[in-house]
Design a protein around this motif. Sequence first.
Motif, PDB file in Angstrom:
ATOM      1  N   GLU A 102       0.834  -1.208   0.000  1.00  0.00           N
ATOM      2  CA  GLU A 102       0.000   0.000   0.000  1.00  0.00           C
ATOM      3  C   GLU A 102       0.875   1.268   0.000  1.00  0.00           C
ATOM      4  N   LEU A 103       1.919   1.261   0.814  1.00  0.00           N
ATOM      5  CA  LEU A 103       2.809   2.435   0.890  1.00  0.00           C
ATOM      6  C   LEU A 103       3.482   2.723  -0.450  1.00  0.00           C
ATOM      7  N   VAL A 104       3.870   1.654  -1.138  1.00  0.00           N
ATOM      8  CA  VAL A 104       4.533   1.820  -2.437  1.00  0.00           C
ATOM      9  C   VAL A 104       3.549   2.308  -3.495  1.00  0.00           C
ATOM     10  N   LYS A 105       2.392   1.645  -3.564  1.00  0.00           N
ATOM     11  CA  LYS A 105       1.435   1.992  -4.623  1.00  0.00           C
ATOM     12  C   LYS A 105       0.898   3.405  -4.439  1.00  0.00           C
ATOM     13  N   ARG A 106       0.597   3.775  -3.208  1.00  0.00           N
ATOM     14  CA  ARG A 106       0.085   5.129  -2.968  1.00  0.00           C
ATOM     15  C   ARG A 106       1.112   6.192  -3.366  1.00  0.00           C
ATOM     16  N   GLN A 107       2.363   5.981  -2.978  1.00  0.00           N
ATOM     17  CA  GLN A 107       3.368   6.988  -3.339  1.00  0.00           C
ATOM     18  C   GLN A 107       3.513   7.087  -4.855  1.00  0.00           C
ATOM     19  N   SER A 108       3.357   5.959  -5.537  1.00  0.00           N
ATOM     20  CA  SER A 108       3.459   6.007  -7.004  1.00  0.00           C
ATOM     21  C   SER A 108       2.264   6.747  -7.608  1.00  0.00           C
ATOM     22  N   GLU A 109       1.201   6.907  -6.813  1.00  0.00           N
ATOM     23  CA  GLU A 109       0.015   7.662  -7.265  1.00  0.00           C
ATOM     24  C   GLU A 109       0.070   9.125  -6.807  1.00  0.00           C
ATOM     25  N   GLY A 110       1.205   9.529  -6.233  1.00  0.00           N
ATOM     26  CA  GLY A 110       1.356  10.936  -5.871  1.00  0.00           C
ATOM     27  C   GLY A 110       1.066  11.267  -4.418  1.00  0.00           C
ATOM     28  N   TYR A 111       0.829  10.264  -3.612  1.00  0.00           N
ATOM     29  CA  TYR A 111       0.634  10.525  -2.181  1.00  0.00           C
ATOM     30  C   TYR A 111       1.946  10.957  -1.549  1.00  0.00           C
TER      31      TYR A 111
END
Lengths: 116, 116, 116
Positions: A102-111
């Motif tokens: 979740e941490l990786v995917k969210r950051q890749s979405e601009g979080y």
Amino acid sequence: MKEYKVIFHIDEMTKWKLLLTNVTNLLNGMHEEQLSVSVLANAEAVRYYDAARNFAAGAKVMESLSQKDVRFLACNNALRAHGITKDAIYQFVEIVPAGVVELVKRQSEGYAYIKP
Amino acid sequence: MKEYKVIFHIDEMTKWKLLLTNVTNLLNGMHEEQLSVSVLANAEAVRYYDAARNFAAGAKVMESLSQKDVRFLACNNALRAHGITKDAIYQFVEIVPAGVVELVKRQSEGYAYIKP
Amino acid sequence: MKEYKVIFHIDEMTKWKLLLTNVTNLLNGMHEEQLSVSVLANAEAVRYYDAARNFAAGAKVMESLSQKDVRFLACNNALRAHGITKDAIYQFVEIVPAGVVELVKRQSEGYAYIKP
């Protein structure tokens, strides 16, 4: 209007009070902005979600924040490792298969990432 | 030339020595690059900025870094919570209304985030 | 196919067990995705790489992860500060001149940042 997105990461029980203050300050400071906030707990920090054992001094704060659309996420690997069942956790908590994913995917979405 | 931007986050008094070493190493390692560095202190970490109480073993290091354009930022929520007035803090410290807001906005502007 | 990139940051010896669990969970949770994982150790955390002194309870886990293309990086400033020579560390560990520079450059290349 720009939308800001944030994921808070917590993996220690002792950091919950600080984290909930951080989230509260963020909502107060950005109430005029488009803002999406998630809190991702993994490792021992998921024990705070255990309503049955009632560890959470800030349970009411969490519930109130969840009513303001703050999403509280629990790592399922961590829940299993600590023997916490789905039924035991607060109803507003969402389970994700793996917290780090979740941490990786969210950051890749601009979080933005914040670790109190 | 690419410009690198970084925001360091600190919320524990015990991490200041490590943080100042990190910042010093960063400046040394990137002296040939365009680099913009901020240090955002919130929670109890703002007490390090309290010149009146003189907690900061690294005060001279901070001042020297500030002269190299490293910006030291203090969360105003945290200053208030710890009863620290604007007059008490080092002159090179800038006050921001809410530390977490700063962390979110900076990351949305392309700043890297480092939490020592 | 989207490629996910992650850099884990560790600067405390006590966090290695948690970090290696995090990395293992990440690989398991994203085995169907394109994924690039690095682990950057600076400050005292580089002592875990010291094969000669054998601090690493998780040495076999690290080696196994390195065989799955997880890169273990050591800050050279930290190695020097702790008197650890290049010959003393595990062969799969790569030395970078400054850990914080690596953290900044990787994030500017789209790596997610996770600090367990």
